[in-house]
Design a protein around this motif. Structure first.
Motif, PDB file in Angstrom:
ATOM      1  N   MET A   1      -1.567  -4.731  -3.577  1.00  0.00           N
ATOM      2  CA  MET A   1      -0.142  -4.999  -3.634  1.00  0.00           C
ATOM      3  C   MET A   1       0.242  -6.252  -2.847  1.00  0.00           C
ATOM      4  SD  MET A   1       2.535  -1.870  -3.374  1.00  0.00           S
ATOM      5  CE  MET A   1       1.666  -0.642  -4.274  1.00  0.00           C
ATOM      6  N   LEU A   2      -0.249  -6.335  -1.606  1.00  0.00           N
ATOM      7  CA  LEU A   2       0.098  -7.477  -0.774  1.00  0.00           C
ATOM      8  C   LEU A   2      -0.564  -8.753  -1.276  1.00  0.00           C
ATOM      9  CD1 LEU A   2       1.872  -7.911   1.707  1.00  0.00           C
ATOM     10  CD2 LEU A   2      -0.176  -7.827   3.114  1.00  0.00           C
ATOM     11  N   ALA A  50       4.465   3.247  -5.594  1.00  0.00           N
ATOM     12  CA  ALA A  50       3.949   1.876  -5.599  1.00  0.00           C
ATOM     13  C   ALA A  50       4.986   0.914  -6.145  1.00  0.00           C
ATOM     14  CB  ALA A  50       2.667   1.808  -6.441  1.00  0.00           C
ATOM     15  N   THR A  59      -4.614  -3.688   0.513  1.00  0.00           N
ATOM     16  CA  THR A  59      -4.359  -3.235  -0.852  1.00  0.00           C
ATOM     17  C   THR A  59      -4.106  -4.415  -1.783  1.00  0.00           C
ATOM     18  OG1 THR A  59      -1.944  -3.073  -0.665  1.00  0.00           O
ATOM     19  CG2 THR A  59      -3.233  -1.213   0.165  1.00  0.00           C
ATOM     20  N   PHE A 103      -0.027  -2.496   4.055  1.00  0.00           N
ATOM     21  CA  PHE A 103      -0.528  -2.895   2.738  1.00  0.00           C
ATOM     22  C   PHE A 103      -1.575  -4.010   2.804  1.00  0.00           C
ATOM     23  CE2 PHE A 103       3.681  -1.110   1.663  1.00  0.00           C
ATOM     24  CZ  PHE A 103       3.283  -0.183   0.711  1.00  0.00           C
ATOM     25  N   THR A 112       7.765   0.521  -3.630  1.00  0.00           N
ATOM     26  CA  THR A 112       7.290  -0.273  -2.510  1.00  0.00           C
ATOM     27  C   THR A 112       7.254  -1.753  -2.863  1.00  0.00           C
ATOM     28  OG1 THR A 112       5.952   1.546  -1.670  1.00  0.00           O
ATOM     29  CG2 THR A 112       5.351  -0.653  -0.942  1.00  0.00           C
TER      30      THR A 112
END
Length: 258
Positions: free
Chosen positions: A160-161, A8, A158, A155, A11
């Protein structure tokens, strides 16, 4: 668990990158051979500083250079486009002032890396009078996700994005995404696509890619020229060979001599 956390982090770093807030100022240079101007636009999670290698090399060839600086992180796409449009207009206004002092024959060209290419497309779509004017030069899209990014797709559901912000979330390959909502260019343009991927993202693509953008996503109908280079996405903006291709296209409509 540790492996997932490490993945993670890697990324996030690869997707977002590291940028410096300083704006690199490039002095205008003119000579008898080049009286044109080049507007350089950075990509997601970057700043004007990130384009200094390319912009300095272009300026050394005698072009006037203006490097756009605009926010992308934790920004809605509407704000990113509004702020980048102000910067693009500033560059054009500055060039028009200097052009009046030099020649009325000079052109304004545009070079965009990654998201920067989409920003240019959006701006020019909103300024048809400029596109139709004698000032309009050529455009080079470098690693631009013209049809969205498979990484953004991966992503999209998620945290994250969403942490990166609305601009990043808008870069999916969905038919209604920001890239796919832009009209096709109606001006002379060329496309440079990278083919060297990042191992951490290799499983997200089924075809050739630069680590963040597939080669197919960079292509657009009406390309005057197209070239693939064995370079990763982030490296495209600072690789001397890529810059030489940009200059060749501006000067000859071709990336390489046949």
């Amino acid at each position: 668990m540790k492996w997932k956390v490490s993945m993670a982090i890697l990324t996030a770093l690869a997707l977002v990158g590291c940028s410096k807030p300083e704006i690199e100022t490039v002095d205008s240079e003119l000579n008898a051979h080049h009286l044109d101007q080049v507007v350089v636009v950075h990509g997601l999670a970057r700043s004007a500083w990130s384009m200094q290698n390319m912009s300095k090399s272009i300026a050394k060839q005698g072009y006037q250079v203006c490097v756009v600086n605009y926010p992308t992180l934790r920004q809605p796409i509407e704000n990113t486009l509004a702020e980048s449009a102000k910067e693009l207009s500033r560059c054009i206004d500055e060039f028009n002032h200097s052009k009046n002092l030099v020649t009325n024959q000079s052109k304004i060209h545009f070079v965009g890396h990654s998201l920067g290419g989409l920003v240019i497309r959006s701006y020019l779509a909103q300024h048809p009078d400029f596109v139709d004017s004698s000032e309009m030069g050529k455009v080079v899209f470098v690693g631009t996700p013209n049809h969205g990014s498979d990484v953004a797709d991966f992503f999209s559901d998620t945290w994250m994005l969403s942490l990166v912000g609305g601009t990043a979330e808008s870069l999916t390959t969905s038919p209604n995404s920001f890239p796919n909502s832009l009209p096709n260019p109606n001006y002379d343009f060329g496309v440079i696509a990278g083919t060297q991927s990042y191992p951490v993202f290799s499983g997200m693509f089924s075809k050739s890619n630069d680590g963040l953008v597939s080669v197919e996503s960079t292509k657009l109908d009406g390309m005057r020229d197209f070239i693939e280079v064995d370079i990763k996405h982030d490296r495209l903006r600072r690789d001397p060979y890529v810059t030489s291709l940009v200059l060749n296209f501006i000067e000859t409509d071709k990336f390489e001599s046949k």
